[in-house]
Every structure is written in C-alpha cells, then in structure tokens.
Design a protein around this motif. Structure first.
Motif, PDB file in Angstrom:
ATOM      1  N   SER A   1      -1.259  13.443  13.942  1.00 26.23           N
ATOM      2  CA  SER A   1      -1.622  12.972  15.287  1.00 26.23           C
ATOM      3  C   SER A   1      -0.391  12.512  16.062  1.00 26.23           C
ATOM      4  O   SER A   1      -0.252  12.813  17.251  1.00 26.23           O
ATOM      5  CB  SER A   1      -2.627  11.822  15.201  1.00 26.23           C
ATOM      6  OG  SER A   1      -3.841  12.279  14.680  1.00 26.23           O
ATOM      7  N   GLU A   2       0.505  11.791  15.385  1.00 29.79           N
ATOM      8  CA  GLU A   2       1.733  11.334  16.042  1.00 29.79           C
ATOM      9  C   GLU A   2       2.584  12.514  16.491  1.00 29.79           C
ATOM     10  O   GLU A   2       3.132  12.512  17.600  1.00 29.79           O
ATOM     11  CB  GLU A   2       2.552  10.454  15.100  1.00 29.79           C
ATOM     12  CG  GLU A   2       1.986   9.077  14.886  1.00 29.79           C
ATOM     13  CD  GLU A   2       2.861   8.246  13.970  1.00 29.79           C
ATOM     14  OE1 GLU A   2       4.100   8.407  14.002  1.00 29.79           O
ATOM     15  OE2 GLU A   2       2.299   7.431  13.218  1.00 29.79           O
ATOM     16  N   VAL A   3       2.695  13.510  15.642  1.00 31.39           N
ATOM     17  CA  VAL A   3       3.471  14.700  15.967  1.00 31.39           C
ATOM     18  C   VAL A   3       2.876  15.401  17.183  1.00 31.39           C
ATOM     19  O   VAL A   3       3.594  15.822  18.096  1.00 31.39           O
ATOM     20  CB  VAL A   3       3.547  15.646  14.743  1.00 31.39           C
ATOM     21  CG1 VAL A   3       4.069  17.012  15.117  1.00 31.39           C
ATOM     22  CG2 VAL A   3       4.417  15.026  13.652  1.00 31.39           C
ATOM     23  N   MET A   4       1.550  15.524  17.209  1.00 29.52           N
ATOM     24  CA  MET A   4       0.882  16.164  18.338  1.00 29.52           C
ATOM     25  C   MET A   4       1.106  15.370  19.634  1.00 29.52           C
ATOM     26  O   MET A   4       1.328  15.948  20.686  1.00 29.52           O
ATOM     27  CB  MET A   4      -0.614  16.305  18.063  1.00 29.52           C
ATOM     28  CG  MET A   4      -0.956  17.190  16.880  1.00 29.52           C
ATOM     29  SD  MET A   4      -0.664  18.917  17.190  1.00 29.52           S
ATOM     30  CE  MET A   4      -1.995  19.249  18.316  1.00 29.52           C
TER      31      MET A   4
ATOM     32  N   SER B   1       0.838  -1.195   0.000  1.00 28.80           N
ATOM     33  CA  SER B   1       0.000   0.000   0.000  1.00 28.80           C
ATOM     34  C   SER B   1       0.874   1.245   0.000  1.00 28.80           C
ATOM     35  O   SER B   1       2.041   1.218   0.384  1.00 28.80           O
ATOM     36  CB  SER B   1      -0.911   0.014   1.225  1.00 28.80           C
ATOM     37  OG  SER B   1      -0.159   0.311   2.380  1.00 28.80           O
ATOM     38  N   GLY B   2       0.267   2.360  -0.430  1.00 26.17           N
ATOM     39  CA  GLY B   2       0.973   3.630  -0.465  1.00 26.17           C
ATOM     40  C   GLY B   2       1.487   4.034   0.902  1.00 26.17           C
ATOM     41  O   GLY B   2       2.563   4.599   1.040  1.00 26.17           O
ATOM     42  N   SER B   3       0.715   3.745   1.940  1.00 23.59           N
ATOM     43  CA  SER B   3       1.137   4.156   3.283  1.00 23.59           C
ATOM     44  C   SER B   3       2.377   3.398   3.734  1.00 23.59           C
ATOM     45  O   SER B   3       3.173   3.907   4.501  1.00 23.59           O
ATOM     46  CB  SER B   3       0.005   3.984   4.280  1.00 23.59           C
ATOM     47  OG  SER B   3      -0.376   2.636   4.361  1.00 23.59           O
ATOM     48  N   MET B   4       2.553   2.168   3.276  1.00 22.45           N
ATOM     49  CA  MET B   4       3.739   1.399   3.659  1.00 22.45           C
ATOM     50  C   MET B   4       4.998   2.010   3.055  1.00 22.45           C
ATOM     51  O   MET B   4       6.064   1.918   3.636  1.00 22.45           O
ATOM     52  CB  MET B   4       3.596  -0.057   3.223  1.00 22.45           C
ATOM     53  CG  MET B   4       2.528  -0.809   4.001  1.00 22.45           C
ATOM     54  SD  MET B   4       2.813  -0.799   5.790  1.00 22.45           S
ATOM     55  CE  MET B   4       4.300  -1.761   5.877  1.00 22.45           C
ATOM     56  N   LEU B   5       4.882   2.647   1.901  1.00 24.08           N
ATOM     57  CA  LEU B   5       6.040   3.274   1.282  1.00 24.08           C
ATOM     58  C   LEU B   5       6.580   4.414   2.131  1.00 24.08           C
ATOM     59  O   LEU B   5       7.768   4.708   2.111  1.00 24.08           O
ATOM     60  CB  LEU B   5       5.680   3.801  -0.113  1.00 24.08           C
ATOM     61  CG  LEU B   5       5.278   2.752  -1.138  1.00 24.08           C
ATOM     62  CD1 LEU B   5       4.826   3.429  -2.424  1.00 24.08           C
ATOM     63  CD2 LEU B   5       6.434   1.812  -1.423  1.00 24.08           C
TER      64      LEU B   5
ATOM     65  N   LEU C   1      -2.863  12.757   8.128  1.00 24.46           N
ATOM     66  CA  LEU C   1      -3.600  12.946   9.381  1.00 24.46           C
ATOM     67  C   LEU C   1      -3.013  12.094  10.508  1.00 24.46           C
ATOM     68  O   LEU C   1      -2.896  12.550  11.645  1.00 24.46           O
ATOM     69  CB  LEU C   1      -5.080  12.609   9.191  1.00 24.46           C
ATOM     70  CG  LEU C   1      -5.899  13.639   8.410  1.00 24.46           C
ATOM     71  CD1 LEU C   1      -7.237  13.049   7.988  1.00 24.46           C
ATOM     72  CD2 LEU C   1      -6.094  14.897   9.240  1.00 24.46           C
ATOM     73  N   ASN C   2      -2.625  10.863  10.175  1.00 28.66           N
ATOM     74  CA  ASN C   2      -2.010   9.998  11.184  1.00 28.66           C
ATOM     75  C   ASN C   2      -0.679  10.564  11.660  1.00 28.66           C
ATOM     76  O   ASN C   2      -0.390  10.561  12.861  1.00 28.66           O
ATOM     77  CB  ASN C   2      -1.813   8.575  10.642  1.00 28.66           C
ATOM     78  CG  ASN C   2      -3.110   7.827  10.481  1.00 28.66           C
ATOM     79  OD1 ASN C   2      -4.086   8.102  11.159  1.00 28.66           O
ATOM     80  ND2 ASN C   2      -3.135   6.887   9.556  1.00 28.66           N
TER      81      ASN C   2
ATOM     82  N   VAL D   1      10.774  10.762  11.143  1.00 29.16           N
ATOM     83  CA  VAL D   1      10.250  12.031  11.651  1.00 29.16           C
ATOM     84  C   VAL D   1       9.874  11.906  13.112  1.00 29.16           C
ATOM     85  O   VAL D   1      10.087  12.826  13.897  1.00 29.16           O
ATOM     86  CB  VAL D   1       9.047  12.506  10.813  1.00 29.16           C
ATOM     87  CG1 VAL D   1       8.340  13.670  11.482  1.00 29.16           C
ATOM     88  CG2 VAL D   1       9.517  12.913   9.423  1.00 29.16           C
ATOM     89  N   SER D   2       9.337  10.764  13.502  1.00 25.53           N
ATOM     90  CA  SER D   2       8.891  10.623  14.886  1.00 25.53           C
ATOM     91  C   SER D   2      10.058  10.488  15.857  1.00 25.53           C
ATOM     92  O   SER D   2       9.869  10.587  17.053  1.00 25.53           O
ATOM     93  CB  SER D   2       7.939   9.442  15.022  1.00 25.53           C
ATOM     94  OG  SER D   2       8.622   8.241  14.803  1.00 25.53           O
TER      95      SER D   2
END
Length: 105
Positions: A44-47, A2-6, A40-41, A14-15
C-alpha cells in the motif's frame, strides 16, 4: 518486539528510494517470513508513492494469502492487479491460483 518492528528500518529505507525491484524483494521476504500483513502494508505504501508494481510484486502476497485461505483479499488483490493496474497474470500467477484451488478442494 513484534515481527513487524524488526522490518521497520527496511520499510523506511524502501519508502525513501525509487524502489524498482527493491520493493519486490522486501515484499517477498516479508511473505516468506510469514508477515503477510506487513507485506500488504508495504504494498500500500509503495502504491501511495506511485511506484508501479508488476506481476512479481503481487505474486508472493497472493501466494501467502492463498495458503492462509484469505480468499476475499486474494480476490481484491487480483482485481487491483488486473483491472486497476492493467497487469496481466503470468504462468506463475496462474500456477499459484490453481495450486491453491486444488489444495482447498
């Protein structure tokens, strides 16, 4: 795959740093790549890591959500930005909203 896995290595990277401008760039890239849910995910992680966003962190997500007509999420994000984070929209933010509203008519 999936695109998100890339983007997973980028999100992990970044995290693990003091993101500053980096999170904005990754969020913008995810939005430009059509991966708004991943953006968006990451937001949320950054926040959660207490890395403070600014108007440029919110703008690309708001723009893509507007283009997808996901108005409820636009409203939630704007409320978070303005009321929770005390970030004032700038000219670019207002332009995004005005353009989206005029396109929706």
């Amino acid at each position: 795959m999936s695109g998100s896995m890339l983007f997973m290595p980028v999100i992990v990277y970044v995290s693990t740093i003091n993101a500053g401008d980096t999170d904005q760039g990754v969020i913008d890239s995810l939005c430009n790549g059509g991966l708004v849910d991943d953006a968006l995910n990451l937001h949320s992680e950054v926040m959660e890591k207490r890395i403070l966003p600014d108007v440029w962190t919110y703008s690309p997500i708001i723009q893509v959500l507007c283009s997808l007509k996901r108005w409820e999420e636009v409203g939630l994000l704007l409320n978070q930005m303005i009321y929770d984070m005390k970030i004032s929209p700038d000219v670019h933010s207002f332009s995004i909203l005005v353009d989206a509203y005029s396109d929706d008519e």
